[in-house]
Write an enzyme that holds these catalytic residues in place. Structure first.
Site, mmCIF file in Angstrom:
data_model
loop_
_atom_site.group_PDB
_atom_site.id
_atom_site.type_symbol
_atom_site.label_atom_id
_atom_site.label_comp_id
_atom_site.label_asym_id
_atom_site.label_seq_id
_atom_site.Cartn_x
_atom_site.Cartn_y
_atom_site.Cartn_z
ATOM 1 N N ALA A 12 -77.223 -42.899 -40.610
ATOM 2 C CA ALA A 12 -77.069 -41.863 -41.620
ATOM 3 C C ALA A 12 -76.306 -40.644 -41.117
ATOM 4 O O ALA A 12 -75.807 -39.853 -41.924
ATOM 5 C CB ALA A 12 -78.434 -41.437 -42.135
ATOM 6 N N SER A 13 -76.202 -40.476 -39.801
ATOM 7 C CA SER A 13 -75.492 -39.302 -39.281
ATOM 8 C C SER A 13 -74.239 -39.653 -38.487
ATOM 9 O O SER A 13 -73.463 -38.768 -38.139
ATOM 10 C CB SER A 13 -76.422 -38.475 -38.387
ATOM 11 O OG SER A 13 -76.882 -39.242 -37.286
ATOM 12 N N ARG A 16 -70.616 -45.939 -34.501
ATOM 13 C CA ARG A 16 -69.918 -46.198 -33.243
ATOM 14 C C ARG A 16 -69.567 -47.673 -33.141
ATOM 15 O O ARG A 16 -70.220 -48.527 -33.736
ATOM 16 C CB ARG A 16 -70.792 -45.795 -32.052
ATOM 17 C CG ARG A 16 -72.167 -46.430 -32.068
ATOM 18 C CD ARG A 16 -73.049 -45.926 -30.969
ATOM 19 N NE ARG A 16 -74.375 -46.541 -31.039
ATOM 20 C CZ ARG A 16 -75.240 -46.583 -30.042
ATOM 21 N NH1 ARG A 16 -74.934 -46.020 -28.892
ATOM 22 N NH2 ARG A 16 -76.414 -47.164 -30.192
ATOM 23 N N ALA A 80 -80.559 -49.349 -44.422
ATOM 24 C CA ALA A 80 -80.942 -50.304 -45.468
ATOM 25 C C ALA A 80 -80.843 -49.693 -46.868
ATOM 26 O O ALA A 80 -80.398 -48.564 -47.041
ATOM 27 C CB ALA A 80 -82.361 -50.800 -45.209
ATOM 28 N N HIS A 237 -79.504 -54.998 -41.134
ATOM 29 C CA HIS A 237 -80.365 -53.814 -41.190
ATOM 30 C C HIS A 237 -80.506 -53.328 -39.753
ATOM 31 O O HIS A 237 -80.986 -54.064 -38.892
ATOM 32 C CB HIS A 237 -81.724 -54.165 -41.788
ATOM 33 C CG HIS A 237 -82.617 -52.979 -41.945
ATOM 34 N ND1 HIS A 237 -83.918 -53.074 -42.392
ATOM 35 C CD2 HIS A 237 -82.412 -51.657 -41.721
ATOM 36 C CE1 HIS A 237 -84.461 -51.881 -42.442
ATOM 37 N NE2 HIS A 237 -83.564 -51.003 -42.020
ATOM 38 N N ASP A 238 -80.104 -52.101 -39.484
ATOM 39 C CA ASP A 238 -80.044 -51.617 -38.102
ATOM 40 C C ASP A 238 -81.376 -51.748 -37.367
ATOM 41 O O ASP A 238 -81.405 -52.020 -36.166
ATOM 42 C CB ASP A 238 -79.510 -50.183 -38.023
ATOM 43 C CG ASP A 238 -80.202 -49.214 -38.968
ATOM 44 O OD1 ASP A 238 -81.241 -49.578 -39.570
ATOM 45 O OD2 ASP A 238 -79.701 -48.079 -39.119
ATOM 46 N N THR A 239 -82.479 -51.596 -38.092
ATOM 47 C CA THR A 239 -83.776 -51.757 -37.434
ATOM 48 C C THR A 239 -84.005 -53.206 -37.022
ATOM 49 O O THR A 239 -84.599 -53.485 -35.982
ATOM 50 C CB THR A 239 -84.917 -51.294 -38.355
ATOM 51 O OG1 THR A 239 -84.620 -49.980 -38.827
ATOM 52 C CG2 THR A 239 -86.240 -51.270 -37.615
ATOM 53 N N THR A 258 -82.904 -41.417 -37.497
ATOM 54 C CA THR A 258 -83.058 -40.595 -38.691
ATOM 55 C C THR A 258 -84.399 -40.876 -39.355
ATOM 56 O O THR A 258 -85.082 -39.982 -39.852
ATOM 57 C CB THR A 258 -81.912 -40.875 -39.678
ATOM 58 O OG1 THR A 258 -80.667 -40.566 -39.044
ATOM 59 C CG2 THR A 258 -82.061 -40.048 -40.931
ATOM 60 N N GLY A 402 -82.126 -43.688 -30.649
ATOM 61 C CA GLY A 402 -81.686 -42.406 -30.098
ATOM 62 C C GLY A 402 -82.820 -41.480 -29.743
ATOM 63 O O GLY A 402 -82.735 -40.687 -28.802
#
Length: 437
Positions: A12-13, A16, A80, A237-239, A258, A402
């Site tokens: 969301a921010s 890369r 997501a 989904h990044d998670t 986030t 992060g």
């Protein structure tokens, strides 16, 4: 011959491109391109700028021509629930509206008039959040039904980027489950539910699993980049991708970004009344495993605090200021809707403390300490709920993402959960191992 793969991770921010390859059996990673991502307001609607994000992906890929290194494959993950609807000519019918947009206010309750909360959970196993895809789509049906009627393709954000790379339209499994429209047991679109809500059931594509090879780049991209490569679905989904890196076995994980995703991996969905009452999610994972987790507020709060201070302080400086404000003990309910998209996060935190008759944070260090105290408190609650549902104690807690770099927050987690906290993604050399004080 060394094969190089490109992982594109967009949150969301920011986003890369990471180059990965094996050297003597050891995975080597190198950041190629980092770029910003943020919501923009268009006609009173909060949206994502997908054209700009895809251009940044291409900018990163063009760098490989300069260093004469041709990657063999690429895969993209993002956050997501958000999506695009395409018409018969594959043009977007709307902007890419953000889940933080208020268009879904009150929509969940409208959906419950058509399908009970219990049925929704029993069939999908997904946590109730007002911004889930199901409620976003229903809000379109209420306000602009003609858009749904025209839609020929429903693509989640990483699905759309993969379409731009290859020209092929599919819905990847792990992200599709976050829509609250996939049956947790059949692992397919729940067309009975979709039809019950009056949604266009023809726009959904075939669900494909991570590791599926979509094909190679579209011809026009090959011409633009000067090389070709395979496009392979990750857990988009990044998670879903992040938890694959959890190093500790039999541990609760916190994927800290986030948002904070707190849970464990499980072989089967847990769609019980207790899990529903605690509002846990059964999100699809790699190889049909399930991520039994709760989606809690995360570092979005400190990101907004930083922005509200006009970026005067770095994240590291806010952590140090919070450390200096060690005696400040105020706590807010980070999962309250007031913190989802406030006009000013600092003012919202101060107002909450005032309403709950707590000390009001007045300086940056106290505001930051309040955020970190509050996040740790929400994690403690989620951990206790997990242990209650599984009827067992977990001794280890692994923080990835992060947020694992925030040593103050990691220590607060250890203190409130009374657990050993591992921070980082290397089992041999964790960034930190913290025993509660």
């Amino acid at each position: 011959m060394t094969k190089y793969s490109v992982a594109v991770d967009i949150g969301a921010s920011g986003g890369r491109l990471i180059l990965g390859y094996l050297e003597n059996g050891i995975l080597k990673l190198s950041e190629i391109n980092r770029f910003e991502n943020k919501m923009v307001k268009k006609d009173k609607t909060f949206c994502w700028e997908l054209d700009q994000l895809f251009q940044e992906i291409k900018n990163g890929l063009k760098l490989f021509s300069e260093i004469e290194m041709k990657p063999d494959s690429i895969g993209i993950d993002t956050w997501a629930v958000d999506f695009l609807l395409l018409d018969e000519e594959d043009c977007p019918l709307t902007e890419a509206v953000s889940y933080r947009d208020p268009r879904t206010d009150g929509v969940m309750e409208e959906v419950f008039k058509l399908v009970s909360k219990e049925r929704l959970y029993l069939e999908t196993g997904i946590q109730f959040q007002k911004f889930n895809t199901i409620y976003q789509l229903f809000s379109i049906k209420q306000s602009n039904p003609e858009i749904l009627e025209k839609a020929k393709s429903f693509l989640m954000i990483p699905d759309y980027f993969h379409f731009l790379l290859t020209g092929k339209k599919v819905n990847e499994y792990t992200n599709s489950t976050s829509t609250q429209l996939v049956n947790a047991f059949t692992k397919k679109w729940d067309y009975q539910l979709i039809d019950l809500l009056g949604l266009n059931n023809k726009m959904f594509k075939e669900i494909q699993l991570p590791k599926t090879i979509l094909g190679t780049l579209a011809p026009e991209l090959v011409s633009e980049l000067g090389y070709d490569m395979k496009v392979i679905l990750p857990a988009t989904h990044d998670t879903g991708s992040a938890v694959l890196s959890v190093p500790e076995e039999d541990a609760i994980y916190i994927s800290s970004g986030t948002w904070s995703l707190i849970g464990v991996e499980n072989d089967d969905p847990i769609c019980t009344e207790m899990a529903m009452d605690c509002n846990f999610s059964n999100e699809g994972g790699m190889d049909y495993h399930f991520r039994f987790l709760k989606n809690c507020m995360g570092l979005w709060m400190i990101q907004e605090v930083k922005r509200n201070y006009n970026d005067k302080y770095s994240f590291a400086e806010l952590v140090e200021l919070a450390r200096e404000a060690k005696d400040f003990s105020g706590i807010v309910n980070v999962n309250d809707d007031c913190f989802l998209k406030p006009d000013n996060m600092i003012e919202e935190i101060m107002n909450y403390c005032m309403k709950t008759k707590q000390a009001i944070p007045t300086v940056p260090g106290e505001v930051a300490k309040c955020v970190f105290n509050s996040l740790a408190a929400s994690y403690k609650t989620a951990v206790a709920e997990i242990e209650g549902i599984f009827e067992k104690r977990f001794d280890k807690l692994s923080v990835i993402g992060g947020g694992c770099q925030n040593e103050l927050l990691n220590q607060l987690i250890a203190d409130v959960t009374k657990k050993e906290v591992y921070a980082g993604q290397s089992k041999q050399q964790p960034l930190a191992t913290l025993l509660h004080n």
